[in-house]
Design an enzyme around this catalytic site. Sequence first.
Site, PDB file in Angstrom:
ATOM      1  N   ARG A  93       0.823  -1.204   0.000  1.00 29.99           N
ATOM      2  CA  ARG A  93       0.000   0.000   0.000  1.00 29.99           C
ATOM      3  C   ARG A  93       0.860   1.258   0.000  1.00 29.99           C
ATOM      4  O   ARG A  93       0.443   2.311   0.450  1.00 29.99           O
ATOM      5  CB  ARG A  93      -0.913   0.005   1.201  1.00 29.99           C
ATOM      6  N   ASP A 125      -6.407  -3.543   1.114  1.00 26.21           N
ATOM      7  CA  ASP A 125      -7.048  -2.637   0.157  1.00 26.21           C
ATOM      8  C   ASP A 125      -6.092  -1.569  -0.373  1.00 26.21           C
ATOM      9  O   ASP A 125      -6.500  -0.674  -1.113  1.00 26.21           O
ATOM     10  CB  ASP A 125      -8.263  -1.955   0.816  1.00 26.21           C
ATOM     11  N   ASP A 252      10.726  -7.122   8.302  1.00 28.39           N
ATOM     12  CA  ASP A 252      10.345  -6.284   7.154  1.00 28.39           C
ATOM     13  C   ASP A 252      10.153  -4.827   7.586  1.00 28.39           C
ATOM     14  O   ASP A 252      10.011  -3.952   6.735  1.00 28.39           O
ATOM     15  CB  ASP A 252       9.073  -6.806   6.485  1.00 28.39           C
ATOM     16  N   ASP A 262       8.672   2.221   9.718  1.00 22.57           N
ATOM     17  CA  ASP A 262       7.385   1.518   9.654  1.00 22.57           C
ATOM     18  C   ASP A 262       6.667   1.476  11.002  1.00 22.57           C
ATOM     19  O   ASP A 262       6.697   0.482  11.708  1.00 22.57           O
ATOM     20  CB  ASP A 262       7.565   0.099   9.102  1.00 22.57           C
TER      21      ASP A 262
HETATM   22  P1  AMP Z   1       2.815  -3.517   8.156  1.00 23.75           P
HETATM   23  O1  AMP Z   1       2.206  -4.286   9.262  1.00 23.75           O
HETATM   24  O2  AMP Z   1       2.162  -2.172   7.891  1.00 23.75           O
HETATM   25  O3  AMP Z   1       4.303  -3.396   8.278  1.00 23.75           O
HETATM   26  O4  AMP Z   1       2.534  -4.335   6.828  1.00 23.75           O
HETATM   27  C1  AMP Z   1       2.942  -5.675   6.624  1.00 23.75           C
HETATM   28  C2  AMP Z   1       2.651  -6.028   5.180  1.00 23.75           C
HETATM   29  O5  AMP Z   1       1.246  -5.908   4.905  1.00 23.75           O
HETATM   30  C3  AMP Z   1       3.354  -5.152   4.158  1.00 23.75           C
HETATM   31  O6  AMP Z   1       3.637  -5.961   3.052  1.00 23.75           O
HETATM   32  C4  AMP Z   1       2.298  -4.134   3.827  1.00 23.75           C
HETATM   33  O7  AMP Z   1       2.486  -3.549   2.556  1.00 23.75           O
HETATM   34  C5  AMP Z   1       1.035  -4.974   3.862  1.00 23.75           C
HETATM   35  N1  AMP Z   1      -0.155  -4.178   4.177  1.00 23.75           N
HETATM   36  C6  AMP Z   1      -0.488  -3.616   5.365  1.00 23.75           C
HETATM   37  N2  AMP Z   1      -1.674  -2.987   5.284  1.00 23.75           N
HETATM   38  C7  AMP Z   1      -2.098  -3.117   4.014  1.00 23.75           C
HETATM   39  C8  AMP Z   1      -3.258  -2.674   3.287  1.00 23.75           C
HETATM   40  N3  AMP Z   1      -4.212  -1.963   3.881  1.00 23.75           N
HETATM   41  N4  AMP Z   1      -3.351  -3.012   1.990  1.00 23.75           N
HETATM   42  C9  AMP Z   1      -2.403  -3.735   1.388  1.00 23.75           C
HETATM   43  N5  AMP Z   1      -1.312  -4.188   2.009  1.00 23.75           N
HETATM   44  C10 AMP Z   1      -1.144  -3.885   3.306  1.00 23.75           C
HETATM   45 MG    MG Z   2       5.779  -2.836   7.341  1.00 21.60          MG
END
Ligand code: AMP
Ligand code: MG
Length: 485
Positions: A93, A125, A252, A262
Site C-alpha cells: 500500500r 485494500d 520487514d 514503519d
Molecule cells: P505492516 O504491518 O504495515 O508493516 O505491513 C505488513 C505487510 O502488509 C506489508 O507488506 C504491507 O504492505 C502490507 N499491508 C499492510 N496494510 C495493508 C493494506 N491496507 N493493503 C495492502 N497491504 C497492506
Molecule cells: Mg511494514
Amino acid sequence: MKALDELTFDNRFARLGDAFSTSVLPDPIDNPRLVVASDAAMALLDLEPTEAHSPVFAQLFGGHKLWAEAEPRAMVYSGHQFGGYSPRLGDGRGLLLGEVYNQAGEHWDLHLKGAGLTPYSRMGDGRAVLRSSIREFLASEALHALGIPSSRALCVIGSDTPVWRETQERAAMLLRLAPSHVRFGHFEYFYYTKQPEQAKVLGEHVLAMHFPECLEQPEPYLAMFRTVVERNAELIAKWQAYGFCHGVMNTDNMSILGITFDFGPYAFLDDFDAGFICNHSDHEGRYSYSNQVPIAHWNLSALAQALTPFISVEALRETLELFLPLYEAHYLDLMRRRLGFTRADDGDKAMVEALLRLMQNSGVDYHLFFRRLGDQPAAQAVAVLRDDFVDREGFDRWAAGYVARVEGEAANEQRTARMHAVNPLYVLRNYLAQNAIDAAQKGDYEEVRRLHTVLSRPFDEQAGMEAYAQRPPEWGKHLEISCSS
Ligand code: AMP
Ligand code: MG
C-alpha cells in the site's frame, strides 16, 4: 529554496529493474487536502514551507498528479513476522515515487503510503487510514526532534475516500522520506528465493549508495553488517532510554540504515513499565518494551542468515556478539546524561537499575521524573519527587546515593541546562496523539498541527503549552492501539 516542480530526481532503485520492484501508479484519494506538513521535512527537499499550502501539493501527495521524472514503484521484500517467515510481503500500500537530491547532495526517497493496490497487497485494500497516517507523521517527526534516528514525514493528506477497518474510516496518504527504503526483509527475500545474482545486485546498490566507506574495507559486506549492528545498538539504546516502544519489530519493518521505520501501534511509555506491550495484537509480548533489546539481536541474526552467501558464518557470529555490549554502553551513557552525570562511575549501572525498579513498583511517570530531577539542585529535586514513590524509604536510599554522586560532579552550575537538554518536557504520549486524531477525524486539523509544533522542540519550555507536559489522564494510559492501519 525550490518550488514543488523544481525537485531533482534520480531514481536509482527503479533502475535496478523488475526483479526488485514493480511499476504501479498511485490511485488517487477523493478531495485531497492538507492535514499537516513538516517544515523541517520540507527543508530536506529544499522546499519552501508555503508550498505545502498550494493546491498542487495535496494533488501530488494525494495521488492525483505526478512529476514527469517520478517513477512510482512497489518494492518486493519478505521478512519474519512475529518470529515466523513470510515469504512474500512487499509494498502492499505504498509506492516509492522516486529519489530526490537536495542542494546539499543528500538523497531522499519519496514514499507515498496509502497509494492504492499493488501486486503485493494480498488481502489488503492498499489504503492507509487518517488515524495511522497521523500517528506515523507525529512519531517520525517527534523522534527526530528527540535525536532518535527515524524515517521522516513530509505531510499527511486527508480525503473523503471511505475505507473499512473495524468501522468505516477515511483514507489518507503519508509522504515518508528516508535515504533508503531497503529493509532487512529485502535481503531475506533474495536469500530465501535463492536468487544469488539479485542478492548481489541489491548488496552492491546498498553498499554504493548508503555504505560507501565500507567499500574501502577488505570485506565490504562484513563492514556493512558491522555498521548495521552498531547502528542498531545505538538506535535501540535510544528507544530504551527514552521509553519508545516500536510495537512491530518484524524484520520487514527494520531499516538497513538503522533508523526507526514503519510505525504501527507504537507508544512512548507513560508510567515506567518494563513489561509494557503497546501492540494490542501482540498477545505474547514478543515486542514488549524490555524485549526490544533481544528482539533487535534476533532480527540482526535473521539478517546475518541472509548475508551468509557474502560473509563467513564465523565472522557473522563474531559481529553479532558486538550488539549487546555496544547496546549496553550506549544505553548507560544515555541514562547517565539523563541523570545529569558528566562522567562514568562503576556504580552507575546499579543506580539506574535500582531507580527503574522503584519507578516500576510505584508507576512513576518515566518522562516527568527525569525532567523534574533537573529542575532544581539534586537535594531539593529528590525531596519533591519522593512523593511519587510508594516505597519512600527505598527511594530515600536511592536518592541519598544519587545526591552524593551528583555532589562529586564538577560543573554543577550548568546541571539544569545540561539535564533539560536531554530530558524532554513534551513527549508524544498516546493520549495526546488520540486527541489530535479525534479532532482531525471531525475535520479539525489544528490540534495535529499544534502537537506537531510542540513536539518539534521537545526540550524547550514553550509558553502556553503546559497542557502537553502533564501526566496522562487515567483513560489515556490504557488506549488499545490495534495493528489495523
Ligand atoms: P505492516 O504491518 O504495515 O508493516 O505491513 C505488513 C505487510 O502488509 C506489508 O507488506 C504491507 O504492505 C502490507 N499491508 C499492510 N496494510 C495493508 C493494506 N491496507 N493493503 C495492502 N497491504 C497492506
Ligand atoms: Mg511494514
